[in-house]
Structures are given as C-alpha cells and as structure tokens.
Write a protein that holds these residues in place. Structure first.
Motif, mmCIF file in Angstrom:
data_model
loop_
_atom_site.group_PDB
_atom_site.id
_atom_site.type_symbol
_atom_site.label_atom_id
_atom_site.label_comp_id
_atom_site.label_asym_id
_atom_site.label_seq_id
_atom_site.Cartn_x
_atom_site.Cartn_y
_atom_site.Cartn_z
ATOM 1 N N CYS A 25 -68.693 55.263 -35.952
ATOM 2 C CA CYS A 25 -69.483 54.030 -35.829
ATOM 3 C C CYS A 25 -68.700 52.946 -35.079
ATOM 4 O O CYS A 25 -69.276 52.214 -34.264
ATOM 5 C CB CYS A 25 -69.917 53.523 -37.199
ATOM 6 S SG CYS A 25 -71.261 54.490 -37.909
ATOM 7 N N VAL A 26 -67.404 52.854 -35.313
ATOM 8 C CA VAL A 26 -66.583 51.884 -34.586
ATOM 9 C C VAL A 26 -66.552 52.252 -33.102
ATOM 10 O O VAL A 26 -66.673 51.379 -32.230
ATOM 11 C CB VAL A 26 -65.156 51.814 -35.183
ATOM 12 C CG1 VAL A 26 -64.200 51.072 -34.269
ATOM 13 C CG2 VAL A 26 -65.192 51.164 -36.553
ATOM 14 N N ALA A 27 -66.413 53.538 -32.803
ATOM 15 C CA ALA A 27 -66.420 53.986 -31.406
ATOM 16 C C ALA A 27 -67.767 53.691 -30.749
ATOM 17 O O ALA A 27 -67.814 53.256 -29.585
ATOM 18 C CB ALA A 27 -66.098 55.471 -31.331
ATOM 19 N N LEU A 28 -68.847 53.918 -31.471
ATOM 20 C CA LEU A 28 -70.174 53.618 -30.931
ATOM 21 C C LEU A 28 -70.346 52.121 -30.677
ATOM 22 O O LEU A 28 -70.906 51.713 -29.651
ATOM 23 C CB LEU A 28 -71.261 54.126 -31.880
ATOM 24 C CG LEU A 28 -71.459 55.642 -31.902
ATOM 25 C CD1 LEU A 28 -72.330 56.045 -33.093
ATOM 26 C CD2 LEU A 28 -72.069 56.120 -30.606
ATOM 27 N N LEU A 29 -69.856 51.288 -31.593
ATOM 28 C CA LEU A 29 -69.932 49.843 -31.396
ATOM 29 C C LEU A 29 -69.118 49.424 -30.182
ATOM 30 O O LEU A 29 -69.563 48.600 -29.373
ATOM 31 C CB LEU A 29 -69.454 49.100 -32.648
ATOM 32 C CG LEU A 29 -69.518 47.571 -32.574
ATOM 33 C CD1 LEU A 29 -70.946 47.100 -32.339
ATOM 34 C CD2 LEU A 29 -68.945 46.974 -33.845
ATOM 35 N N GLY A 30 -67.940 50.011 -30.030
ATOM 36 C CA GLY A 30 -67.124 49.726 -28.852
ATOM 37 C C GLY A 30 -67.833 50.150 -27.567
ATOM 38 O O GLY A 30 -67.796 49.432 -26.554
ATOM 39 N N ALA A 31 -68.491 51.309 -27.605
ATOM 40 C CA ALA A 31 -69.236 51.780 -26.431
ATOM 41 C C ALA A 31 -70.399 50.854 -26.110
ATOM 42 O O ALA A 31 -70.699 50.616 -24.929
ATOM 43 C CB ALA A 31 -69.734 53.201 -26.673
#
Length: 175
Positions: A25-31
């Motif tokens: 989820c953190v990676a998706l938010l960063g993306a």
C-alpha cells in the motif's frame, strides 16, 4: 501443535501478512504521487500531457483502497459494531464475536468469488490509455482485497478470542 504454539503462529502470520500488504500500500501510494506529479509537470510545464497518468493513478488507488480494508480490520479502524461485544459478558461476547465473524466472512467470500468472476470477464478487454493493459488487472483488486479482508478478519478474530479480555484493537497488546 499446541494451542499456544498455534496462537503464536497465527500472530506471526498476521504480522507478516500485514507487513507485506502495508508495504504494498505504501508503494502504491508512492506510485500515485509520482504518477500525478509527472502528469501535472508534463501538462503545465512541458505542455505535453501524459494521457495514461490519470487512469493509472485511479487503478493504483483502487488497489490500495481494497487492500486497505484488511489493514483497517486488523487495526480496528474499519466500520463495525464493537459496542455490542464489549457490553456483554465474556462468554456471550465471544459467541457474538464468532457469529459476526461468520457473517462477515461469508460476505467477504462472496465478494471475492464474484469479484474474481468479474475480473475474469475483463480478460479480453484492454485499456488503450494505460499501455493496453487487460482490465482484469484493475478489476481483480476487488477480489484480492476481499480475500485479504477475509483472511485478516479470521486472523484478527482468532487473536481477539485468545486474549483473556476481548480488546479492541486486538493488536494493541502484541507488537
């Protein structure tokens, strides 16, 4: 496997799975941030808009939101009726918690099943704006989120039932 060993294994799986999904989820938010920032920069500075950016950010947000349901369940931040459970005696509260868990599990299993069917229906459909990806990928976010929520609901319920007193959120005593 003894009861305490199984309980420790459940807590370990809970922590491991939550760590993976949290990281995702953190990676998706960063993306999402990178995609939208690139879109704004290209549209207003370079004057050449990225046509794929808005749709791609929506797909990332969709995945993040559906996976976040399970994380919210784990931390006790999802919509639920906990006041019923905490106002009963321990035995009645445990029975009520199990009953609620069964109903919620049936709901999530149903959403996962029909979400999978919906995702499979999108295999032959493609998004021309987002590199021609199959629409099954964004559609599958519903089924994946429901499956994770189903697993997390049962892990959280098991952990709550193992506590001597029903606490909410269940992970406040375990780190």
């Amino acid at each position: 496997m003894s009861q305490s060993r199984f309980s420790r294994a459940v807590r370990l799986v809970d922590k491991w799975l939550a760590g993976i999904v949290s990281g995702l989820c953190v990676a998706l938010l960063g993306a999402i941030v990178v995609t939208i920032s690139a879109s704004v920069f290209s549209r207003f500075v370079v004057f050449h808009p990225l046509n794929f950016a808005d749709a791609l950010a929506k797909y990332f947000l969709q995945w993040m939101a559906f996976l976040g349901v399970g994380l919210a369940i784990r931390s006790g931040e999802h919509v639920l009726v906990d006041m019923l459970v905490v106002n009963f005696q321990q035995s009645a509260a445990r029975a009520l918690l199990i009953g609620i868990n069964v109903l919620v599990s049936v709901l999530f299993a149903t959403v996962a099943y029909y979400g999978t069917l919906n995702a499979l229906s999108g295999l032959n459909s493609h998004d021309p704006f987002v590199f021609g990806i199959s629409m099954a990928i964004p559609y599958f976010s519903v089924a994946a989120g429901a499956l994770y929520a189903l697993i997390q609901t049962n892990l959280t319920t098991w952990i709550r039932l193992q506590d001597s007193k029903l606490r909410f959120p269940p992970n406040e005593v375990t780190t």
